[in-house]
Motif scaffolding. Structure first.
Motif, mmCIF file in Angstrom:
data_model
loop_
_atom_site.group_PDB
_atom_site.id
_atom_site.type_symbol
_atom_site.label_atom_id
_atom_site.label_comp_id
_atom_site.label_asym_id
_atom_site.label_seq_id
_atom_site.Cartn_x
_atom_site.Cartn_y
_atom_site.Cartn_z
ATOM 1 N N LEU A 1 0.826 -1.213 0.000
ATOM 2 C CA LEU A 1 0.000 0.000 0.000
ATOM 3 C C LEU A 1 0.855 1.256 0.000
ATOM 4 N N GLU A 2 1.991 1.230 0.684
ATOM 5 C CA GLU A 2 2.879 2.397 0.677
ATOM 6 C C GLU A 2 3.363 2.698 -0.738
ATOM 7 N N GLU A 3 3.600 1.653 -1.523
ATOM 8 C CA GLU A 3 4.020 1.858 -2.913
ATOM 9 C C GLU A 3 2.870 2.366 -3.770
ATOM 10 N N ARG A 4 1.667 1.897 -3.509
ATOM 11 C CA ARG A 4 0.515 2.265 -4.341
ATOM 12 C C ARG A 4 -0.053 3.638 -3.995
ATOM 13 N N LYS B 1 -19.825 -1.284 -8.192
ATOM 14 C CA LYS B 1 -20.278 -0.617 -6.978
ATOM 15 C C LYS B 1 -20.172 0.890 -7.132
ATOM 16 N N PRO B 2 -20.879 1.644 -6.304
ATOM 17 C CA PRO B 2 -20.753 3.109 -6.339
ATOM 18 C C PRO B 2 -19.313 3.523 -6.058
ATOM 19 N N PRO B 3 -18.949 4.740 -6.477
ATOM 20 C CA PRO B 3 -17.560 5.181 -6.266
ATOM 21 C C PRO B 3 -17.225 5.342 -4.795
ATOM 22 N N PHE B 4 -15.942 5.231 -4.485
ATOM 23 C CA PHE B 4 -15.470 5.405 -3.126
ATOM 24 C C PHE B 4 -15.569 6.875 -2.720
ATOM 25 N N ALA B 5 -15.503 7.100 -1.403
ATOM 26 C CA ALA B 5 -15.631 8.466 -0.894
ATOM 27 C C ALA B 5 -14.398 9.307 -1.167
ATOM 28 N N GLY B 6 -13.286 8.709 -1.477
ATOM 29 C CA GLY B 6 -12.064 9.459 -1.744
ATOM 30 C C GLY B 6 -10.871 8.526 -1.783
ATOM 31 N N PRO B 7 -9.692 9.072 -2.103
ATOM 32 C CA PRO B 7 -8.494 8.227 -2.206
ATOM 33 C C PRO B 7 -8.195 7.428 -0.949
ATOM 34 N N GLN B 8 -8.422 7.994 0.235
ATOM 35 C CA GLN B 8 -8.140 7.259 1.467
ATOM 36 C C GLN B 8 -9.070 6.066 1.620
ATOM 37 N N ALA B 9 -10.314 6.211 1.150
ATOM 38 C CA ALA B 9 -11.242 5.076 1.178
ATOM 39 C C ALA B 9 -10.772 3.977 0.230
ATOM 40 N N VAL B 10 -10.167 4.370 -0.886
ATOM 41 C CA VAL B 10 -9.610 3.386 -1.813
ATOM 42 C C VAL B 10 -8.494 2.601 -1.128
ATOM 43 N N LEU B 11 -7.611 3.317 -0.437
ATOM 44 C CA LEU B 11 -6.524 2.640 0.265
ATOM 45 C C LEU B 11 -7.055 1.704 1.347
ATOM 46 N N ALA B 12 -8.080 2.142 2.071
ATOM 47 C CA ALA B 12 -8.647 1.295 3.108
ATOM 48 C C ALA B 12 -9.226 0.024 2.507
ATOM 49 N N TYR B 13 -9.877 0.167 1.354
ATOM 50 C CA TYR B 13 -10.433 -1.005 0.678
ATOM 51 C C TYR B 13 -9.323 -1.937 0.207
ATOM 52 N N LEU B 14 -8.316 -1.365 -0.441
ATOM 53 C CA LEU B 14 -7.223 -2.193 -0.955
ATOM 54 C C LEU B 14 -6.516 -2.933 0.171
ATOM 55 N N SER B 15 -6.385 -2.290 1.335
ATOM 56 C CA SER B 15 -5.710 -2.944 2.454
ATOM 57 C C SER B 15 -6.470 -4.179 2.904
ATOM 58 N N ARG B 16 -7.780 -4.220 2.669
ATOM 59 C CA ARG B 16 -8.568 -5.387 3.054
ATOM 60 C C ARG B 16 -8.566 -6.468 1.982
ATOM 61 N N TYR B 17 -8.384 -6.093 0.724
ATOM 62 C CA TYR B 17 -8.598 -7.034 -0.368
ATOM 63 C C TYR B 17 -7.333 -7.572 -1.030
#
Length: 397
Positions: free
Chosen positions: A82-85, A244-260
């Motif tokens: 995630l730090e790289e992405r 799915k609907p769009p994420f709330a922002g870039p930080q929400a994208v990172l939170a999602y990616l960290s789970r998946y």
């Protein structure tokens, strides 16, 4: 913090019997995964002694197996990835798109993991890039981060690809950024039809080239006529593409990616009990809504291990891939152009003297800095409490 029950506990207890009962039917990759999970963070892999430089508290830390199927080893790998992405994120909305294979093809994939999973990636990514480039829909070159999952919540075989896609792309002439509509990226029915056509066409090519293998009850599918008959219903049914609907922002994208991104078939946190009745764990029943979606299931230990091993990937197979603007060959140039077109300040150059993160957790007694004072090899234990080593460390100025 260690979970009260871990997949490793189940493997250590029921794994030897499972290996004996299924001798000759387990692949080398599956056997290696079982051994890695069983030995993870035990004396079998060696380790070291950590000591606090402030209060002298010490603890033994065993080495991790670092196997990508191990539930305990994915947290650190996910954080590093995630730090790289994080530097790749753009100030636009991001969409979550899922491509799923029909059950008839999932059965074929189970006996041809490398070929079918790779085809799933290629067909899904080409579908997205083709429809996005069409002027009738978006007319732009988009970026995709795709992650393969092969399981459902109950650990049954359910291959699908999760995609994180920026809401827009670069115009064909590289002169402007084309944004998607706020809550709509691409039509899912159009995506599903093209995905079905691309996948089935290339699947037949794989079969014709002899690159698919069939065993047991599916051995008859080696014949082309039987294989065509097996795929007949898939040509008529709708292939599921879910946006799915769009994420709330870039930080929400990172939170999602960290789970998946680095998820495995089941996490230790979902395990509830392991006793003579079997393994009990939580899962989600997506056919239900509300509180009833959260369910509890109990499987025999052998069935639990069987389902877990269904999801062992072929050696060297990449389950996270990037396409379009995010393809590794042109990612830096494409993202720099995207930021320029979006009128976003370029990223600052990396600092030459970056402060390294402390790789060791802080002291549990005083929160002080821990250091490694002794290491020991596989199947070995520390010879004695490290008092002499601590005194030596304290004497060094």
């Amino acid at each position: 913090m260690r979970a009260s029950l871990e997949v490793a506990d189940i493997f250590r207890s029921a794994g030897p019997g499972y290996r004996t009962a299924h001798a000759g039917h387990l692949s080398l990759a599956q056997l290696k995964v079982m051994a890695a999970i069983e030995n993870c963070r035990t004396a079998a892999l060696g380790g070291h002694i950590e000591a606090c430089v402030d209060c002298g508290h010490w603890r033994i830390a065993y080495n991790s197996c670092r196997n990508r199927h191990c539930p305990k080893c994915q947290g650190g790998a996910a954080r590093a990835w995630l730090e790289e992405r994080e530097a790749d994120l753009l100030p636009v909305g991001y969409f979550h798109v899922v491509f799923t294979l029909p059950a008839e093809i999932a059965a074929v994939a189970l006996q041809n993991k490398s070929a079918i999973y790779d085809l799933l990636f290629r067909a899904a990514s080409e579908t997205m890039l083709t429809i996005a480039a069409d002027p009738r829909y978006l007319g732009a070159r988009i970026g995709i981060t795709a992650v393969l999952h092969t399981w459902g919540s109950a650990m049954m075989h359910h291959p699908h690809v999760h995609m994180i896609v920026p809401g827009g792309g670069i115009a064909p002439d590289n002169a402007r950024w084309i944004s998607s509509r706020p809550a709509f990226l691409l039509p899912v029915r159009v995506l599903g039809k093209l995905f079905r056509r691309l996948f089935l066409t290339r699947l037949m090519q794989l079969h014709g080239a002899g690159r698919l293998s069939f065993f047991g009850s599916m051995a008859h599918l080696s014949e082309r006529t039987a294989f065509l008959r097996h795929l007949r219903t898939t040509r008529c049914k709708r292939w599921v593409v879910y946006a799915k609907p769009p994420f709330a922002g870039p930080q929400a994208v990172l939170a999602y990616l960290s789970r998946y991104t680095h998820r495995v078939a089941i996490s230790n946190q979902r395990l509830l009990r392991f006793d003579e009745t079997g393994v009990t764990f939580r899962y989600k029943d997506y056919r239900r809504d509300g509180p009833e979606r959260q369910r509890v299931m109990t499987l025999s230990a052998d069935e639990f291990i069987r389902r877990f091993l269904l999801h062992v990937l072929p050696r060297g197979f990449h389950r996270i891939r990037h396409y379009g603007l995010l393809a590794s060959s042109s990612r830096k140039a494409s993202l720099a152009l995207a930021r320029q077109l979006l009128e976003v300040a370029p990223l600052p150059p990396a600092c030459a003297e970056e402060v390294a993160n402390d790789p060791l957790p802080p002291c549990p007694c005083c929160g002080g800095h821990m250091i490694v004072i002794e290491t020991f090899t596989r199947w070995c234990q520390p010879r004695a409490p490290p008092h002499a080593a601590l005194q030596h460390r304290e004497a060094v100025p």
